[in-house]
Design a protein around this motif. Structure first.
Motif, PDB file in Angstrom:
ATOM      1  N   SER A  18       0.802  -1.051  -0.015  1.00 29.77           N
ATOM      2  CA  SER A  18       0.172  -0.040   0.032  1.00 29.77           C
ATOM      3  C   SER A  18       0.914   1.199  -0.084  1.00 29.77           C
ATOM      4  O   SER A  18       0.558   2.186  -0.549  1.00 29.77           O
ATOM      5  N   GLN A  19       1.957   1.161   0.744  1.00 34.68           N
ATOM      6  CA  GLN A  19       2.780   2.471   0.584  1.00 34.68           C
ATOM      7  C   GLN A  19       3.430   2.396  -0.839  1.00 34.68           C
ATOM      8  O   GLN A  19       3.806   3.491  -1.224  1.00 34.68           O
ATOM      9  N   MET A  20       3.883   1.405  -1.272  1.00 37.93           N
ATOM     10  CA  MET A  20       4.499   1.424  -2.793  1.00 37.93           C
ATOM     11  C   MET A  20       3.614   1.970  -3.606  1.00 37.93           C
ATOM     12  O   MET A  20       4.110   3.328  -4.347  1.00 37.93           O
ATOM     13  N   SER A  51       7.135  -9.766  -2.259  1.00 34.16           N
ATOM     14  CA  SER A  51       5.851 -10.023  -2.921  1.00 34.16           C
ATOM     15  C   SER A  51       5.383  -8.750  -3.712  1.00 34.16           C
ATOM     16  O   SER A  51       4.691  -8.941  -4.847  1.00 34.16           O
ATOM     17  N   SER A  52       5.881  -7.703  -3.316  1.00 32.89           N
ATOM     18  CA  SER A  52       5.618  -6.512  -4.344  1.00 32.89           C
ATOM     19  C   SER A  52       6.129  -6.780  -5.728  1.00 32.89           C
ATOM     20  O   SER A  52       5.359  -6.397  -6.746  1.00 32.89           O
ATOM     21  N   TYR A  53       7.264  -6.960  -5.463  1.00 35.44           N
ATOM     22  CA  TYR A  53       8.329  -7.112  -6.854  1.00 35.44           C
ATOM     23  C   TYR A  53       7.824  -8.130  -7.768  1.00 35.44           C
ATOM     24  O   TYR A  53       7.440  -7.876  -8.705  1.00 35.44           O
ATOM     25  N   VAL A  83      10.994   1.121 -13.010  1.00 32.97           N
ATOM     26  CA  VAL A  83      12.034  -0.007 -13.089  1.00 32.97           C
ATOM     27  C   VAL A  83      11.979  -0.876 -11.795  1.00 32.97           C
ATOM     28  O   VAL A  83      12.044  -0.210 -10.670  1.00 32.97           O
ATOM     29  N   PHE A  84      11.975  -2.045 -11.665  1.00 34.66           N
ATOM     30  CA  PHE A  84      12.108  -2.849 -10.645  1.00 34.66           C
ATOM     31  C   PHE A  84      13.355  -3.706 -10.496  1.00 34.66           C
ATOM     32  O   PHE A  84      13.795  -4.061 -11.404  1.00 34.66           O
ATOM     33  N   PHE A  85      13.933  -3.683  -9.305  1.00 39.61           N
ATOM     34  CA  PHE A  85      15.416  -4.180  -9.091  1.00 39.61           C
ATOM     35  C   PHE A  85      15.476  -5.559  -8.027  1.00 39.61           C
ATOM     36  O   PHE A  85      14.648  -5.385  -7.120  1.00 39.61           O
ATOM     37  N   ALA A  86      15.839  -6.649  -8.226  1.00 36.94           N
ATOM     38  CA  ALA A  86      16.227  -7.544  -7.371  1.00 36.94           C
ATOM     39  C   ALA A  86      17.657  -7.736  -7.208  1.00 36.94           C
ATOM     40  O   ALA A  86      18.393  -7.872  -8.217  1.00 36.94           O
ATOM     41  N   ARG A  94      17.423  -8.299  -1.844  1.00 37.65           N
ATOM     42  CA  ARG A  94      16.311  -7.339  -1.647  1.00 37.65           C
ATOM     43  C   ARG A  94      15.754  -6.650  -2.690  1.00 37.65           C
ATOM     44  O   ARG A  94      16.370  -6.982  -3.926  1.00 37.65           O
ATOM     45  N   TRP A  95      14.784  -5.996  -2.687  1.00 37.01           N
ATOM     46  CA  TRP A  95      14.166  -5.572  -3.911  1.00 37.01           C
ATOM     47  C   TRP A  95      13.828  -4.145  -4.027  1.00 37.01           C
ATOM     48  O   TRP A  95      13.426  -3.343  -2.915  1.00 37.01           O
TER      49      TRP A  95
END
Length: 209
Positions: A18-20, A51-53, A83-86, A94-95
């Protein structure tokens, strides 16, 4: 050659889903910013949950995808997209999420490098400006506002349009204060404890997840 503003961490700690989503629109009520413009978001980043990633990866076919990184096919505005990072940092996966201006094709890799540098201690701490942005992002809408938005006479004209936040002032009780006028002590008291963790340790030992 295109350039981009310095990468900025805008949330202390790990954002929940939700914060994301709230951070995706955090400039909606920022004074002087066109909420439909992606430029206000470009180069901002924050940490998210695993989980958000994976949720975002499955939401839409990615614009691009490679090891430890994917971009959203739905742009924020203009050339700016999520853009999403792992990333594995000191042995822990970390994500992260960041807004990249893809008019500079190197932007995703540059952002990943900036995140790694920050989280491994190459950058020691958040700047005052980054802390203020993180506090603004984490404060509930009921406890923040814009000077003169509802009561123009309460603020001098030079402060109209600036961000305000509800805080306790000795001798005055709870009152609205300009975000930019928070003291260092007030800033530290509002930063999540997770931000105070030590960043001392080895060198840049991050690798793609």
């Amino acid at each position: 050659m295109s350039t981009h503003p310095p990468f900025r961490k805008v949330f202390a700690g790990v954002a929940t889903r939700s914060q994301m989503f709230a951070l995706f629109n955090r400039h909606r009520d920022t004074p002087g910013v066109n909420p439909l413009s992606g430029k206000a978001y470009a180069s901002e980043w924050f940490e998210i949950e695993a989980s958000s990633y994976h949720f975002m990866l499955g939401l839409l076919p990615p614009l691009f995808q490679r090891t430890g990184m994917f971009g959203m096919s739905e742009y924020k505005a203009g050339n700016v997209t999520s853009v999403f990072f792992a990333v594995r940092i000191r042995g822990r996966e970390r994500w992260f999420h960041g807004f990249c201006d893809l008019s500079d094709k190197r932007s995703p890799d540059a952002m990943r490098a900036a995140i790694v540098a920050y989280e491994t201690g190459a950058v020691d701490s958040m700047t005052r400006e980054e802390k203020l942005e993180a506090i603004w992002s984490a404060t509930d809408a009921d406890f923040r506002g814009i000077a003169s938005e509802t009561n123009p006479d309460a603020w001098p004209p030079e402060h109209h349009g600036k961000r305000t936040i509800l805080t306790f002032v000795a001798g005055k009780g709870t009152t609205l204060k300009l975000l930019e006028d928070l003291t260092d002590e007030e800033i530290d008291s509002r930063m999540p404890a997770v931000h105070a963790r030590s960043r001392r340790g080895g060198g840049n030992d991050a690798e793609p997840s």
